[in-house]
Enzyme design. Structure first.
Site, PDB file in Angstrom:
ATOM      1  N   CYS A 155      20.433  -9.152  -6.130  1.00  0.00           N
ATOM      2  CA  CYS A 155      21.996  -9.114  -5.965  1.00  0.00           C
ATOM      3  C   CYS A 155      22.534  -8.592  -7.336  1.00  0.00           C
ATOM      4  CB  CYS A 155      22.764 -10.130  -5.119  1.00  0.00           C
ATOM      5  SG  CYS A 155      22.021 -10.249  -3.548  1.00  0.00           S
ATOM      6  N   ARG A 189      21.167  -5.894   3.039  1.00  0.00           N
ATOM      7  CA  ARG A 189      21.850  -5.075   2.084  1.00  0.00           C
ATOM      8  C   ARG A 189      22.183  -3.648   2.571  1.00  0.00           C
ATOM      9  NH1 ARG A 189      20.555  -7.623  -2.772  1.00  0.00           N
ATOM     10  NH2 ARG A 189      18.701  -8.787  -2.365  1.00  0.00           N
TER      11      ARG A 189
END
Ligand code: BEZ
Length: 241
Positions: A58, A141
């Site tokens: 991330c 995601r």
């Protein structure tokens, strides 16, 4: 599971589809409160989720997105991130990124786009960002492309372990804008400057015309016609000066 539970489960993990109006929500973000999608009317936006703050994949994605933010804004597209973390975690993580993390030669990167706090998972559930088979407590995601009319135009999902390809996200945005502006479609691996696909013929007459037309079409068969589309024309039309 009884019927009521099934319905409840389906509702709490709903997912907008391509062509749907982007589901509305109000949220607290690192850039203040937002009303989505109405605050972005007239613009494209990319609403994306990530599993958690202070995690390495991330972090690499946020640095990359922040580095590219100006490029997306030039294409009239705002970025909005989300994870199931609180505002203070977001703030601390973004400060750490700026102060300490270098990735692929990018450093001292300030994330200026909003990052939504979604501890209640209200938004994540509305957008199908929780995929229980992958994780019940972290968003996958997800990437939602929403157009200036607040319509969902494309959706891409990646699992937790896979960082996104930002060239592809940008390519997809420009390709959809090109399709809208020039009434064409874009073939596999298209990038500005490549030939575009002319919409398929809707009648036998048009199909025949296509094959014999003096217009600058390259028809391999009646259903497969391409034409040139100048790269500068595409970019001048789409990108802000
Ligand atoms: C990461 O961003 O590094 C990550 C987050 C959740 C699961 C796996 C990796």
């Amino acid at each position: 599971m009884n019927t009521t539970e099934t319905i409840h489960e389906e509702q709490s993990f709903s997912m907008p589809r391509i062509g749907d109006k982007a589901p509305e929500f109000k949220a607290v973000t690192t850039q203040g409160d937002i009303n989505y999608p109405s605050d972005y009317k007239g613009k494209w936006s990319i609403l994306f989720s990530h599993p958690a703050d202070f995690t390495p994949v991330c972090t690499s994605e946020f640095i990359t997105f922040a580095h590219l933010e100006e490029k997306f804004e030039k294409a009239n597209c705002s970025l909005i991130g989300l994870s199931i973390d609180g505002l203070y975690s977001h703030i601390a993580w973004l400060r750490t990124i700026k102060d300490k993390i270098e990735f692929n030669g990018m450093k001292n990167i300030e994330v200026k786009f909003p990052l939504i706090e979604d501890i209640s998972m209200e938004v994540a559930k509305k957008y199908g960002m929780i995929q229980p088979g992958e994780s019940k407590t972290q968003a996958v995601r997800a990437v939602f492309f929403v157009d200036p009319n607040e319509t969902v135009r494309a959706i891409i999902y990646y699992p937790l372990s896979l960082g996104r390809n930002f060239d592809e996200l940008y390519r997809a945005l420009i390709a959809m804008q090109t399709a809208d502006k020039f009434n064409v479609a874009t073939p596999a691996d298209w990038n500005p400057g490549d030939d575009v696909i002319v919409s398929p013929a809707g009648s036998c007459g048009v199909a025949e015309e296509r094959m014999t037309s003096s217009e600058d079409l390259d028809c391999k068969d009646w259903f497969f016609c391409t034409k040139k589309l100048n790269k500068d024309l595409v970019l001048d039309t789409i990108l802000k000066k």
